[in-house]
Design a protein around this motif. Structure first.
Motif, short mmCIF file in Angstrom:
data_model
loop_
_atom_site.label_atom_id
_atom_site.label_comp_id
_atom_site.label_asym_id
_atom_site.label_seq_id
_atom_site.Cartn_x
_atom_site.Cartn_y
_atom_site.Cartn_z
N ASP A 198 0.84 -1.20 0.00
CA ASP A 198 0.00 0.00 0.00
C ASP A 198 0.88 1.25 0.00
N PHE A 199 1.87 1.26 0.89
CA PHE A 199 2.77 2.42 0.96
C PHE A 199 3.63 2.53 -0.31
N ALA A 200 4.21 1.41 -0.69
CA ALA A 200 5.14 1.42 -1.83
C ALA A 200 4.46 1.95 -3.09
N GLU A 201 3.25 1.50 -3.34
CA GLU A 201 2.54 1.95 -4.54
C GLU A 201 2.13 3.42 -4.43
N ALA A 202 1.84 3.85 -3.20
CA ALA A 202 1.39 5.25 -3.04
C ALA A 202 2.51 6.25 -3.32
N VAL A 203 3.76 5.86 -3.06
CA VAL A 203 4.84 6.85 -3.19
C VAL A 203 5.75 6.62 -4.38
N ARG A 204 5.55 5.54 -5.10
CA ARG A 204 6.56 5.11 -6.08
C ARG A 204 6.90 6.18 -7.12
#
Ligand code: F6P
Length: 615
Positions: free
Chosen positions: A199-205
């Motif tokens: 969830d985090f990784a995709e939000a900031v990538r």
């Protein structure tokens, strides 16, 4: 055994729910009406579609397609009275500590109380505190939106990520999606909730940390998922910004009730937006938890949204039960859940912007009503809150509607639609509305053996093509999706809580007026744009026809080629519509007694016609 309604000095003794007179009367009444078909109810009462509507706070509810009679309503309202609903409501609004398990007031309504009003908790008027936080949020939003607030390297903030879960996520996500039309498109808004690192990784990538602000939203500031994500965000941001701890103050703000933990995390408490323990998590989206919403849509729209909440609060607080939208919707939910054994309610917005609304509503209703005991901790002997679920309308039609139409369960449906499109594009909106009305009609009236045979269906296929109908639904309409309207059908009041209110099992608050009404149809026919109306009527007829044959491929093909569908024949029992061959197309499609003639259109239709600019 008695149940206390209200707390402290204002409590009253009540009999257990199933021992109340109205409940017992409803049990007898249910046996009398359970087999009544909506076809008969409409045929016997040509005014039904007109009478069974309510309009309030910019919303219109058509509840005529419920399996109810006037007697049902009378008994349901009596149940609300015998259950002390009015005094429970008053107790909530006055700040009594009705959340008995946490010994707290339940005052999300104070979050939208206008300046100058007074709500007292523990001897203190809390309204000025609410407005002080709102002003602080406004100031911050203005600085960020104007570019005055800069990141650590001097770049303006272009990306905002809300980190939170449950009520600290679902409300903000839903509001952002619902009000995207009004949002600042120069900025990116994202939401991280799941402890799953994806969830985090995709939000900031694809984001630049120097342009990214995190809002850590957590009432307690201790929730595992939120704190894990917040620490990961901190590391991601710090690493990119050269490890300077001072950068945290520029890239992190907090929304919380826990100042000590916020400080420990490294967020400057000057950038902390507070709220209070009398705000339940699932009702918190118009507190500072809505900061991401305010950043996206701007302070003015946010305040308009609060105004919508307040209007619905006042409607719920003051309208008599018979004209009270949340009360009526809540009682209908009890009718199906506790008497028909319907277990679920489908929430079906015909509005793409409301795609996260069912998920939001799930927490609102199921966290509220997910209990098996009363306020005194006694086991209940009846079903409590139903399961809420749903998807945007036409997508659902190609997925689970078959089971709603032809399956073995009663699944009450709440359709939601708007008179005006926010993105008018060719025929899209007319088709969308044609679909929502067609579904309500098809669910209610179905398709009989005679009708199926009359279409030339071979005998062996007839049972597969029959639609029993008698599937209940509400249709909720508003002119246009705006911040006020979105707020007004929302958790301001009590549909979500009614089951527990009535059972004396209310633990926290009342909530949940998100529902309401039909009304749009005659707009299409009162229009001077006759061609458009005719086109829509034709489309409606096709859609109804294919909705009740379940033949979506056939439907698509017909829509593509412009070929007319078979005339939708109404059952003989719809006698009020007989003998008007010229208008058959229109009335056959629309079906209900509400449209028994142009002179007998429900008031609400004219209302939407006006709002939609058709007259
Ligand atoms: O687990 C449910 C819940 O307590 C919700 O009521 C609340 O919205 C959510 O967790 C998040 O809690 P917090 O805002 O304290 O992080």
């Amino acid at each position: 055994m008695v149940t206390a309604v209200g707390t402290g000095t204002k409590s009253q003794a009540l009999k257990p729910l199933t021992k109340r007179n109205a409940w017992k009367a409803l049990q007898i009444h249910y046996k009398e009406v359970r087999d009544l078909h909506l076809r008969k109810l409409f045929a016997d009462d040509p005014a039904r579609g007109q009478r069974m509507t309510i309009e309030a706070v910019g919303l219109f509810l058509d509840y005529s397609k419920n399996r109810i009679t006037d007697e049902t309503l009378k008994l349901l309202f009596r149940l609300a009275e015998e259950s002390g609903l009015a005094s429970r409501t008053a107790a909530m609004f006055s700040g009594e500590k009705i959340n008995v398990t946490e010994k707290r007031a339940v005052l999300h309504v104070a979050l939208r109380a206008p300046q100058g009003t007074s709500i007292v908790v523990d001897g203190e008027n809390i309204v000025p505190q609410v407005h002080a936080v709102l002003d602080k949020m406004t100031d911050f939003a203005n600085r960020l939106r104007s570019g005055e607030w800069k990141g650590h390297t001097g770049k303006p903030i272009r990306n905002v990520i809300n980190i939170g879960i449950g009520g600290s996520d679902l409300g903000p996500v839903m509001a952002y999606e619902a009000l995207k039309h009004y949002s600042d498109r120069a900025r990116t808004f994202r939401f991280v909730s799941n402890v799953d690192g994806t969830d985090f990784a995709e939000a900031v990538r694809d984001l630049d940390p120097a342009e990214t602000l995190f809002i850590v939203s957590s009432k307690t500031f201790t929730t595992l998922e939120t704190m894990t994500n917040a620490h990961t965000a901190r590391a991601w941001s710090l690493q990119a910004l050269g490890g300077d701890a001072k950068s945290v103050a520029k890239h992190f703000v907090a929304v919380s009730t826990n100042e000590a933990e916020v400080e420990k995390f490294g967020i400057d408490t000057a950038n902390m937006f507070g709220f209070w323990d009398w705000v339940g998590g699932r009702y918190s989206m118009d507190s500072a938890i809505g900061l991401s919403t305010m950043l996206a849509i701007g302070p003015e729209h946010f305040r308009a949204m609060l105004d919508g909440f307040h209007q619905m609060d006042e409607h719920f607080r003051t309208a008599p039960f018979e004209r009270n939208l949340p009360v009526l919707m809540g009682l209908l939910a009890i009718w199906y859940n506790d008497f028909f054994g319907a277990q679920t309610v489908a929430v079906l917005p015909y509005e793409q912007y409301l795609k996260r609304f069912p998920a939001y509503l799930q927490q609102l209703t199921m966290e509220s009503n997910g209990k098996h005991v009363t306020l005194e901790g006694k086991e209940v002997t009846y079903p409590t809150g139903p399961i809420y679920w749903g998807e945007p309308g036409t997508n659902g039609q190609h997925s689970f509607y078959q089971l709603i139409h032809q399956g073995t369960r009663v699944i009450p449906c709440d359709f939601i639609a708007f008179g005006q499109a926010l993105n008018p594009l060719g025929r899209h909106h007319d088709l969308l509305l044609a679909n929502v009305f067609a579904q309500g009609e098809a669910l209610a009236f179905g398709k009989t053996v005679e009708q199926v045979k009359a279409e030339g269906t071979p005998d062996w296929l007839v049972p597969h093509r029959v639609f029993e109908g008698n599937r209940p639904s509400n249709t909720i309409l508003a002119a246009r999706l705006t911040p006020e309207v979105l707020a007004s059908w929302w958790p301001s009041t009590s549909i979500a809580y009614l089951p527990r209110v009535l059972s004396g099992g209310l633990t926290r608050s009342t909530s949940g007026a998100w529902n309401l009404a039909r009304c749009w149809r005659s707009a299409l026919f009162r229009s001077s744009r006759a061609r458009k109306s005719l086109l829509l009527a034709t489309t409606l007829r096709r859609i109804i026809s294919s909705a009740t044959t379940g033949d979506s491929r056939n439907r698509r093909e017909k829509l593509r080629t412009g070929q007319r569908g078979p005339p939708a024949r109404r059952p003989a029992s719809w006698s009020h519509t007989a003998g008007r061959p010229k208008a058959l197309g229109r009335r056959a499609v629309l079906g209900s007694a509400a449209l028994s003639g142009p002179e007998k259109r429900p008031r609400g239709h004219a209302y939407l016609a006006r709002k939609r600019g058709f007259q």
